[in-house]
Motif scaffolding. Structure first.
Motif, PDB file in Angstrom:
ATOM      1  N   LEU A   1       0.803  -1.220   0.000  1.00 18.46           N
ATOM      2  CA  LEU A   1       0.000   0.000   0.000  1.00 18.46           C
ATOM      3  C   LEU A   1       0.839   1.276   0.000  1.00 18.46           C
ATOM      4  CD1 LEU A   1      -2.862   1.190   0.157  1.00 18.46           C
ATOM      5  CD2 LEU A   1      -2.664   1.106   2.644  1.00 18.46           C
ATOM      6  N   ALA A   2       1.908   1.309   0.801  1.00 23.70           N
ATOM      7  CA  ALA A   2       2.675   2.555   0.910  1.00 23.70           C
ATOM      8  C   ALA A   2       3.310   2.937  -0.426  1.00 23.70           C
ATOM      9  CB  ALA A   2       3.746   2.430   1.995  1.00 23.70           C
ATOM     10  N   SER A   3       3.759   1.938  -1.159  1.00 26.58           N
ATOM     11  CA  SER A   3       4.350   2.239  -2.463  1.00 26.58           C
ATOM     12  C   SER A   3       3.278   2.652  -3.467  1.00 26.58           C
ATOM     13  CB  SER A   3       5.128   1.022  -2.987  1.00 26.58           C
ATOM     14  OG  SER A   3       6.263   0.805  -2.169  1.00 26.58           O
ATOM     15  N   ILE A   4       2.121   2.013  -3.380  1.00 30.16           N
ATOM     16  CA  ILE A   4       1.019   2.380  -4.287  1.00 30.16           C
ATOM     17  C   ILE A   4       0.583   3.820  -4.022  1.00 30.16           C
ATOM     18  CG2 ILE A   4      -1.408   1.912  -4.851  1.00 30.16           C
ATOM     19  CD1 ILE A   4      -0.783  -1.086  -4.256  1.00 30.16           C
ATOM     20  N   VAL A   5       0.370   4.125  -2.722  1.00 30.32           N
ATOM     21  CA  VAL A   5      -0.056   5.483  -2.366  1.00 30.32           C
ATOM     22  C   VAL A   5       1.010   6.494  -2.789  1.00 30.32           C
ATOM     23  CG1 VAL A   5      -0.464   7.001  -0.390  1.00 30.32           C
ATOM     24  CG2 VAL A   5      -1.608   4.787  -0.520  1.00 30.32           C
ATOM     25  N   SER A   6       2.283   6.130  -2.607  1.00 34.41           N
ATOM     26  CA  SER A   6       3.368   7.025  -3.014  1.00 34.41           C
ATOM     27  C   SER A   6       3.286   7.311  -4.511  1.00 34.41           C
ATOM     28  CB  SER A   6       4.727   6.396  -2.691  1.00 34.41           C
ATOM     29  OG  SER A   6       4.886   6.270  -1.305  1.00 34.41           O
ATOM     30  N   GLU A   7       3.103   6.257  -5.292  1.00 35.86           N
ATOM     31  CA  GLU A   7       3.018   6.472  -6.741  1.00 35.86           C
ATOM     32  C   GLU A   7       1.842   7.376  -7.089  1.00 35.86           C
ATOM     33  OE1 GLU A   7       3.246   3.103  -9.434  1.00 35.86           O
ATOM     34  OE2 GLU A   7       2.066   4.204 -10.927  1.00 35.86           O
ATOM     35  N   LEU A   8       0.691   7.101  -6.438  1.00 35.80           N
ATOM     36  CA  LEU A   8      -0.505   7.894  -6.758  1.00 35.80           C
ATOM     37  C   LEU A   8      -0.356   9.345  -6.324  1.00 35.80           C
ATOM     38  CD1 LEU A   8      -3.273   5.288  -5.763  1.00 35.80           C
ATOM     39  CD2 LEU A   8      -2.518   5.934  -8.068  1.00 35.80           C
ATOM     40  N   ALA A   9       0.519   9.591  -5.328  1.00 34.34           N
ATOM     41  CA  ALA A   9       0.729  10.962  -4.844  1.00 34.34           C
ATOM     42  C   ALA A   9       1.970  11.592  -5.473  1.00 34.34           C
ATOM     43  CB  ALA A   9       0.853  10.960  -3.325  1.00 34.34           C
ATOM     44  N   GLY A  10       2.591  10.916  -6.417  1.00 32.22           N
ATOM     45  CA  GLY A  10       3.748  11.477  -7.112  1.00 32.22           C
ATOM     46  C   GLY A  10       4.999  11.532  -6.258  1.00 32.22           C
ATOM     47  N   ILE A  11       5.103  10.590  -5.301  1.00 35.13           N
ATOM     48  CA  ILE A  11       6.260  10.577  -4.393  1.00 35.13           C
ATOM     49  C   ILE A  11       7.101   9.334  -4.682  1.00 35.13           C
ATOM     50  CG2 ILE A  11       6.969  10.531  -1.950  1.00 35.13           C
ATOM     51  CD1 ILE A  11       4.148  11.692  -1.307  1.00 35.13           C
ATOM     52  N   SER A  12       8.428   9.483  -4.688  1.00 35.47           N
ATOM     53  CA  SER A  12       9.321   8.324  -4.828  1.00 35.47           C
ATOM     54  C   SER A  12      10.204   8.252  -3.588  1.00 35.47           C
ATOM     55  CB  SER A  12      10.194   8.465  -6.084  1.00 35.47           C
ATOM     56  OG  SER A  12       9.385   8.638  -7.222  1.00 35.47           O
ATOM     57  N   PRO A  13       9.679   7.746  -2.485  1.00 37.92           N
ATOM     58  CA  PRO A  13      10.416   7.801  -1.216  1.00 37.92           C
ATOM     59  C   PRO A  13      11.520   6.749  -1.138  1.00 37.92           C
ATOM     60  CG  PRO A  13       8.348   6.643  -0.923  1.00 37.92           C
ATOM     61  CD  PRO A  13       8.381   7.085  -2.354  1.00 37.92           C
ATOM     62  N   ARG A  14      12.466   6.989  -0.217  1.00 41.34           N
ATOM     63  CA  ARG A  14      13.482   5.965   0.042  1.00 41.34           C
ATOM     64  C   ARG A  14      12.843   4.775   0.755  1.00 41.34           C
ATOM     65  NH1 ARG A  14      17.463   9.997   2.991  1.00 41.34           N
ATOM     66  NH2 ARG A  14      18.463  10.977   1.224  1.00 41.34           N
ATOM     67  N   ILE A  15      11.978   5.104   1.685  1.00 45.77           N
ATOM     68  CA  ILE A  15      11.378   4.069   2.540  1.00 45.77           C
ATOM     69  C   ILE A  15       9.862   4.171   2.430  1.00 45.77           C
ATOM     70  CG2 ILE A  15      11.087   3.293   4.941  1.00 45.77           C
ATOM     71  CD1 ILE A  15      13.883   4.751   5.440  1.00 45.77           C
ATOM     72  N   ALA A  16       9.216   3.037   2.152  1.00 42.67           N
ATOM     73  CA  ALA A  16       7.751   3.029   2.077  1.00 42.67           C
ATOM     74  C   ALA A  16       7.241   1.686   2.562  1.00 42.67           C
ATOM     75  CB  ALA A  16       7.291   3.284   0.647  1.00 42.67           C
ATOM     76  N   HIS A  17       6.421   1.711   3.573  1.00 40.76           N
ATOM     77  CA  HIS A  17       5.773   0.462   4.012  1.00 40.76           C
ATOM     78  C   HIS A  17       4.601   0.773   4.911  1.00 40.76           C
ATOM     79  CE1 HIS A  17       7.510   0.677   8.079  1.00 40.76           C
ATOM     80  NE2 HIS A  17       8.635   1.053   7.512  1.00 40.76           N
ATOM     81  N   SER A  18       3.813  -0.266   5.206  1.00 42.31           N
ATOM     82  CA  SER A  18       2.645  -0.111   6.074  1.00 42.31           C
ATOM     83  C   SER A  18       2.986  -0.473   7.507  1.00 42.31           C
ATOM     84  CB  SER A  18       1.515  -1.035   5.601  1.00 42.31           C
ATOM     85  OG  SER A  18       0.729  -0.399   4.634  1.00 42.31           O
ATOM     86  N   VAL A  19       2.218   0.086   8.426  1.00 39.32           N
ATOM     87  CA  VAL A  19       2.310  -0.277   9.840  1.00 39.32           C
ATOM     88  C   VAL A  19       0.907  -0.678  10.278  1.00 39.32           C
ATOM     89  CG1 VAL A  19       2.768   0.580  12.154  1.00 39.32           C
ATOM     90  CG2 VAL A  19       4.221   1.317  10.255  1.00 39.32           C
ATOM     91  N   GLU A  20       0.784  -1.870  10.821  1.00 35.98           N
ATOM     92  CA  GLU A  20      -0.536  -2.335  11.301  1.00 35.98           C
ATOM     93  C   GLU A  20      -0.418  -2.749  12.744  1.00 35.98           C
ATOM     94  OE1 GLU A  20      -3.041  -4.746  13.000  1.00 35.98           O
ATOM     95  OE2 GLU A  20      -1.543  -5.971  11.964  1.00 35.98           O
ATOM     96  N   SER A  21      -1.278  -2.193  13.564  1.00 39.47           N
ATOM     97  CA  SER A  21      -1.314  -2.571  14.963  1.00 39.47           C
ATOM     98  C   SER A  21      -2.721  -2.322  15.524  1.00 39.47           C
ATOM     99  CB  SER A  21      -0.269  -1.746  15.732  1.00 39.47           C
ATOM    100  OG  SER A  21      -0.235  -2.133  17.063  1.00 39.47           O
ATOM    101  N   LEU A  22      -3.719  -2.813  14.793  1.00 35.46           N
ATOM    102  CA  LEU A  22      -5.137  -2.588  15.137  1.00 35.46           C
ATOM    103  C   LEU A  22      -5.414  -1.099  15.375  1.00 35.46           C
ATOM    104  CD1 LEU A  22      -5.928  -5.780  17.277  1.00 35.46           C
ATOM    105  CD2 LEU A  22      -6.587  -5.323  14.923  1.00 35.46           C
ATOM    106  N   CYS A  23      -6.129  -0.774  16.450  1.00 29.43           N
ATOM    107  CA  CYS A  23      -6.566   0.613  16.676  1.00 29.43           C
ATOM    108  C   CYS A  23      -5.394   1.576  16.811  1.00 29.43           C
ATOM    109  CB  CYS A  23      -7.413   0.709  17.939  1.00 29.43           C
ATOM    110  SG  CYS A  23      -8.882  -0.307  17.900  1.00 29.43           S
ATOM    111  N   ASN A  24      -4.263   1.058  17.243  1.00 28.82           N
ATOM    112  CA  ASN A  24      -3.092   1.872  17.548  1.00 28.82           C
ATOM    113  C   ASN A  24      -2.205   2.105  16.320  1.00 28.82           C
ATOM    114  OD1 ASN A  24      -1.366   3.252  19.208  1.00 28.82           O
ATOM    115  ND2 ASN A  24      -0.697   1.495  20.396  1.00 28.82           N
TER     116      ASN A  24
END
Lengths: 115, 345
Positions: free
Chosen positions: B34-57
């Motif tokens: 997701l982070a890379s997809i969102v980056s592409e859609l927002a015109g960003i080419s970041p060094r680091i891109a990933h998701s963080v999942e921890s339920l509500c937090n």
């Protein structure tokens, strides 16, 4: 279905126990969370202590603690309001996609306690 | 997610997509890469891109991860974006076998409430005050899911879910997104003259299973996380001017106030009544989760954005006067893990 769920379906309440250090691992796991060795299955005492409870649409549910460490949430049978700290029996366990635990009071109407 | 990023680019001087080193996405949705997809859609080419999942937090954890990338020197500018939909798979933790068939969060909150009521004499009316206060605060929040407030009486009369949880004691899962920009001390100066600083961070996971909470009237992970956050920020509870606390259910706010030492043990409900009666917005000015809605992956980000607004003095009708220090508290899965941030103007 996992082994744990199969056992519940047979009305057996089992848990993982470390084959090396004998620690009980709850919820069940293939590995001990103390020494990371493999675990085996063992039956757990069905007599526990009521930790807390509430009511959902007139049905009592609560946490019961077994062997002073395994705490599970299940349905508390009986028409009277239970007491926290009261000894409960795990009357029945089952599995229907969820783990089903049914607790009943060990105190008889005349106040005597089952052995 | 993209729509929540737009105001950051619109309102931040000198900021363009090329400046972003890190894009972190926070959600419970099962979206791969997701982070890379969102980056592409927002015109960003970041060094680091990933998701963080921890339920509500998730959102707050995501901000802590971004902080870690920046403070380690791996990055200078990080964009954190969180989003959720009502059909999120993050509402119920199916792993937790110890909950049996009582896996829905209303059941753990009901057992927390039973325990707090037994120990401290907390009442159903005390719980209703939390919801009434936060819904009223939420009216001043243009991003709230709700367009009306609820009186204490209306909360009391709302649909009974369990003996001590009524419908209006619950936060509402909803669609939502929130984004926030973090930058290093050196990099931030090109973007703003008045940044808000993350002065303290505390995180703690005591377990994943609800029944591992030893004392059901207190949230141990929150106690431990706040201790670390206060220590890192060199602040004490009396320094906190404004707090966003995790009120997934009314009882959670009362417990959080006590666990964060913003109220004495057993006095959380008295503080809530006082805040309600004096219309003081010190706790959950944006409406908390109850008064705003709870899009899980966006919530921690939105809570932190509120701290930013409050410390910048731009919170409008919900502004806490002269707020200099803010506390953000978020948690997951019956408080088996918590995050506390302390922000400073």
């Amino acid at each position: 279905m996992s082994r744990f769920e199969e056992e519940l379906k047979r009305d057996k309440f089992v848990c993982s126990e470390c084959s090396r250090c004998k620690k009980i691992v709850w919820p069940p796991s293939n590995y001990c969370n103390k020494c990371l060795n493999e675990t085996t299955w063992r039956e757990i005492s069905r007599k526990g202590k009521l930790v807390e409870y509430s009511y959902n649409k007139g049905e009592c549910f609560g946490i019961v603690e077994f062997e002073s460490q395994i705490r599970i949430v299940g349905t508390v049978k009986g028409s009277e309001r239970p007491d926290v700290g009261q000894i409960m029996n795990l009357e029945k366990c089952d599995y229907d996609g969820d783990e089903i635990f049914i607790f009943s009071s060990t105190v008889q109407r005349n106040g005597s306690q089952n052995s | 997610m993209i729509s929540s990023m737009r105001p950051i680019f619109d309102k931040t001087r000198n900021l363009s997509q090329e400046d972003i080193d890190v894009v972190l996405t926070s959600t419970n949705a099962n979206e791969k890469y997701l982070a890379s997809i969102v980056s592409e859609l927002a015109g960003i080419s970041p060094r680091i891109a990933h998701s963080v999942e921890s339920l509500c937090n998730s959102g707050t954890n995501c901000i802590v991860s971004a902080f870690a990338y920046i403070s380690s020197g791996l990055a200078d500018v990080a964009l954190v974006t969180g989003a959720e939909r009502t059909d999120s798979p993050g509402l119920v933790l199916s792993w937790d076998k110890s909950r049996g068939k009582y896996k829905h969060p209303i059941f753990w909150s009901s057992l927390f409430a039973s325990s707090h009521m037994r120990k401290f004499g907390t009442t159903l009316e005390d719980l209703a005050y939390v919801s009434a206060k936060n819904h009223r605060n939420g009216l001043e929040n243009p991003y709230s899911f709700f367009d009306r407030s609820y009186s204490v009486g209306e909360v009391m009369r709302s649909k009974t879910l369990t003996d001590n949880v009524r419908l209006l004691d619950c936060s509402m899962p909803c669609n939502g997104a929130a984004s926030i920009l973090l930058a290093s001390e050196d990099a931030i100066r090109q973007f703003t003259d008045s940044p808000v600083w993350i002065a303290g961070i505390g995180q703690k996971s005591i377990s994943a299973g609800f029944t591992k909470n030893a004392d059901l009237s207190s949230m141990e992970s929150t106690v431990l996380a706040s201790r670390d956050a206060y220590s890192m920020a060199r602040k004490s509870p009396k320094d906190i001017d404004v707090a966003e606390v995790h009120d997934a259910f009314s009882i959670c706010e009362i417990m959080a106030l006590e666990d964060l030492q913003l109220a004495e043990r057993g006095k959380g409900s008295s503080l809530v009544r006082e805040l309600h009666d004096t219309n003081c917005k010190k706790v959950n000015p944006r409406g908390g989760l109850i008064g705003t809605g709870h899009p899980l992956g966006a919530t921690g980000v939105a809570q932190t954005i509120e701290g930013f607004y409050q410390l910048q003095g731009t919170a409008g009708g919900r502004q806490v006067e002269s707020a200099k220090t803010a506390l953000i508290h978020n948690m997951s899965a019956a408080a088996t893990s918590s995050t506390v941030l302390i922000l400073q103007a």
